[in-house]
Design an enzyme around this catalytic site. Structure first.
Site, mmCIF file in Angstrom:
data_model
loop_
_atom_site.group_PDB
_atom_site.id
_atom_site.type_symbol
_atom_site.label_atom_id
_atom_site.label_comp_id
_atom_site.label_asym_id
_atom_site.label_seq_id
_atom_site.Cartn_x
_atom_site.Cartn_y
_atom_site.Cartn_z
ATOM 1 N N GLY A 185 0.843 -1.195 0.000
ATOM 2 C CA GLY A 185 0.000 0.000 0.000
ATOM 3 C C GLY A 185 0.875 1.239 0.000
ATOM 4 N N ASP A 219 -2.808 3.932 2.947
ATOM 5 C CA ASP A 219 -2.784 3.965 4.413
ATOM 6 C C ASP A 219 -2.746 5.414 4.884
ATOM 7 O OD1 ASP A 219 -2.168 2.277 7.032
ATOM 8 O OD2 ASP A 219 -0.905 4.075 7.068
ATOM 9 N N TYR A 270 -1.863 12.509 10.634
ATOM 10 C CA TYR A 270 -0.889 12.896 9.602
ATOM 11 C C TYR A 270 -1.202 14.266 8.999
ATOM 12 C CZ TYR A 270 0.221 7.853 9.717
ATOM 13 O OH TYR A 270 0.530 6.571 10.097
ATOM 14 N N ASN A 275 0.582 -0.439 17.021
ATOM 15 C CA ASN A 275 1.501 -0.237 18.154
ATOM 16 C C ASN A 275 1.012 -0.896 19.447
ATOM 17 O OD1 ASN A 275 3.370 1.554 16.688
ATOM 18 N ND2 ASN A 275 1.629 2.956 16.673
ATOM 19 N N SER A 294 7.179 1.834 8.248
ATOM 20 C CA SER A 294 8.631 2.077 8.130
ATOM 21 C C SER A 294 9.365 0.811 7.655
ATOM 22 C CB SER A 294 9.227 2.566 9.455
ATOM 23 O OG SER A 294 8.594 3.745 9.876
ATOM 24 N N SER A 352 15.247 5.671 7.527
ATOM 25 C CA SER A 352 16.553 6.317 7.702
ATOM 26 C C SER A 352 16.455 7.841 7.613
ATOM 27 C CB SER A 352 17.545 5.795 6.661
ATOM 28 O OG SER A 352 17.025 5.959 5.369
ATOM 29 N N SER A 377 6.186 7.179 -0.129
ATOM 30 C CA SER A 377 6.993 7.933 -1.080
ATOM 31 C C SER A 377 6.099 8.949 -1.762
ATOM 32 C CB SER A 377 7.634 7.011 -2.126
ATOM 33 O OG SER A 377 8.436 7.788 -2.993
ATOM 34 N N ILE A 378 6.711 10.055 -2.209
ATOM 35 C CA ILE A 378 5.983 11.012 -3.054
ATOM 36 C C ILE A 378 6.671 11.104 -4.412
ATOM 37 C CG2 ILE A 378 4.948 12.431 -1.228
ATOM 38 C CD1 ILE A 378 7.459 14.273 -1.626
ATOM 39 N N ARG A 407 9.871 5.959 -7.398
ATOM 40 C CA ARG A 407 9.940 5.069 -6.226
ATOM 41 C C ARG A 407 8.590 4.439 -5.933
ATOM 42 N NH1 ARG A 407 13.641 8.530 -2.175
ATOM 43 N NH2 ARG A 407 15.667 8.095 -3.141
#
Length: 325
Positions: A18, A45, A50, A163, A211, A216, A264-265, A269
Site C-alpha cells: 500500500g 494507508d 498525519y 503499536n 517504516s 533512515s 513515497s511522493i 519510487r
C-alpha cells in the site's frame, strides 16, 4: 496490475503493498496518491494525525468511484483513530471527520493508532506545564467497544490495532465481539518482529509493517548507525535480482505475508515499490535477511525534558514497548 493480497478473517482482500502517507506533505500527497492509483496501487494507508487526509480525499474524489479510474470496491483504505479521541463518545465523530476529509462513505479498515489515550479535545498533543503529555484514563477496551459500533453501522468494514503488544492484543481479543483483523507495527529486517507476527497469525490477525525501509530519514538517527538500505546482503540481492535495495526489503516482507506501506511522493519510487511480485528469494536468501535482525525500534515518540531526549510515553501503564513483544 493488482498487487497480491492477504485474505483477512473478514473475507476482505488486503493488498500486500500500500501507499504510506505518514510524513507526506500536503501539497505533495495528492499527486502521489493519484500516481499510485494510476500504476496499480489499490491500498492507501492514512491517519487523522498525519494532517493530510483532506488532500488525499481530493485525489480519491477525482479518481475513485462510479465512472472513474478505480471502482471504490477495488480500493482498500485504512485510517487511524488518534489518541485524543479514545473516549467512547468521541470515536464516531472522529471517524466521521476522517470520512468527510477522505470523501468516502466507509473505511475498509480503522485502527486504534496507540493503546493509550491523551486528554480529550482538539489539541492533538495536550501538554502539562512541564512539557509532558496530559493523558486520559480511558482504557483501550472501552474504546474498542465504541469502534465495534462503527462496524455495525456500516461505516467501517474491519477494525485493527497499531503499536499494541502481544498482551494488549490478547486483552482486546478477550472482550471483542468484532475481532481485530490487522496489527500495524514498525517492522523491517533490523526489527523483524518474528514473535509478534507469529502471535498475530496464530490468532487470525494479518500484520502490516510501517517504516518497512527502516526510516533512515528520521531526524534522531545516530550518524554512526548502519543504514538498512546499505547493508551488504541487501545490496548483493539487489544486484542479483536487478532491483533496488528498497525492493529487496519489501520482497522480504511480502514473502512472509506481511503487508507493507512504504511512503513515497516520488513517482519512480512509488512505481518501484509495487514491483516486488515477479521474483522470489530462496530459503537461504530469506535466512540471510532474517539474520539482520537487531530488535532495533526506530519509531519511539520522544520528548525533550530538561534538555534530554526521553521516550515520551514510557512511564504510561499502557505503553506497549516495555514488553518483550
Amino acid at each position: 496490475m493488482a498487487a497480491s493480497c492477504v485474505l483477512l478473517h473478514t473475507g476482505q482482500k488486503m493488498p500486500l503493498i500500500g501507499l504510506g502517507t505518514w510524513k507526506s506533505e500536503p501539497g505533495q500527497v495528492k499527486a502521489a496518491v493519484k500516481y499510485a492509483l494510476s500504476v496499480g496501487y489499490r491500498h492507501i494507508d492514512c491517519a487523522a494525525i498525519y494532517g493530510n487526509e483532506p488532500e488525499i480525499g481530493e485525489a480519491l474524489k477525482e479518481d475513485v468511484g462510479p465512472g472513474k479510474a478505480v471502482p471504490r470496491e477495488e480500493l482498500f483504505v485504512t485510517s487511524k483513530l488518534w489518541n485524543t479521541k479514545h473516549h467512547p463518545e468521541d470515536v464516531e465523530p472522529a471517524l466521521q471527520k476522517t470520512l468527510a476529509d477522505l470523501q468516502l462513505e466507509y473505511l475498509d479498515l480503522y485502527l486504534m493508532h496507540w493503546p493509550y489515550a491523551f486528554e480529550r479535545g482538539d489539541n492533538p498533543f495536550p501538554k502539562n506545564a512541564d512539557g509532558t503529555i496530559c493523558y486520559d484514563s480511558t482504557h483501550y477496551k472501552e474504546t474498542w467497544k465504541a469502534l465495534e459500533a462503527l462496524v455495525a453501522k456500516g461505516l467501517v468494514r474491519a477494525l485493527g490495532l497499531s503499536n499494541f503488544n502481544s498482551r494488549q492484543i490478547d486483552d482486546i481479543l478477550s472482550v471483542a465481539s468484532v475481532r481485530p483483523a490487522v496489527l500495524q507495527v514498525e517492522c523491517h529486517p533490523y526489527l523483524a518482529q518474528n514473535e509478534l507476527i507469529a502471535h498475530c497469525q496464530a490468532r487470525g490477525l494479518a500484520v502490516t509493517a510501517y517504516s518497512p525501509l527502516g526510516s533512515s530519514d528520521r531526524a534522531w538517527r545516530d550518524p554512526d548507525e548502519p543504514v538498512l538500505l546499505e547493508e551488504p546482503v541487501v545490496l548483493a540481492l539487489a544486484e542479483k535480482y536487478g532491483g533496488s535495495p528498497a525492493q529487496i526489503l519489501l520482497r522480504w516482507q511480502v514473502q512472509r505475508k506481511v503487508i507493507c506501506i512504504p511512503k513515497s511522493i516520488t513517482p519512480s519510487r512509488i512505481l518501484q515499490n509495487i514491483k516486488v511480485f515477479d521474483f522470489t528469494f530462496s530459503p537461504e536468501e530469506m535466512k540471510q535477511l532474517n539474520a539482520l535482525n537487531k530488535n532495533w525500534r526506530h519509531i519511539v515518540p520522544m520528548l525533550t525534558v530538561d534538555g534530554k531526549r526521553v521516550p515520551r510515553d514510557a512511564g504510561h501503564p499502557l505503553y506497549p514497548f516495555n514488553d518483550p513483544y
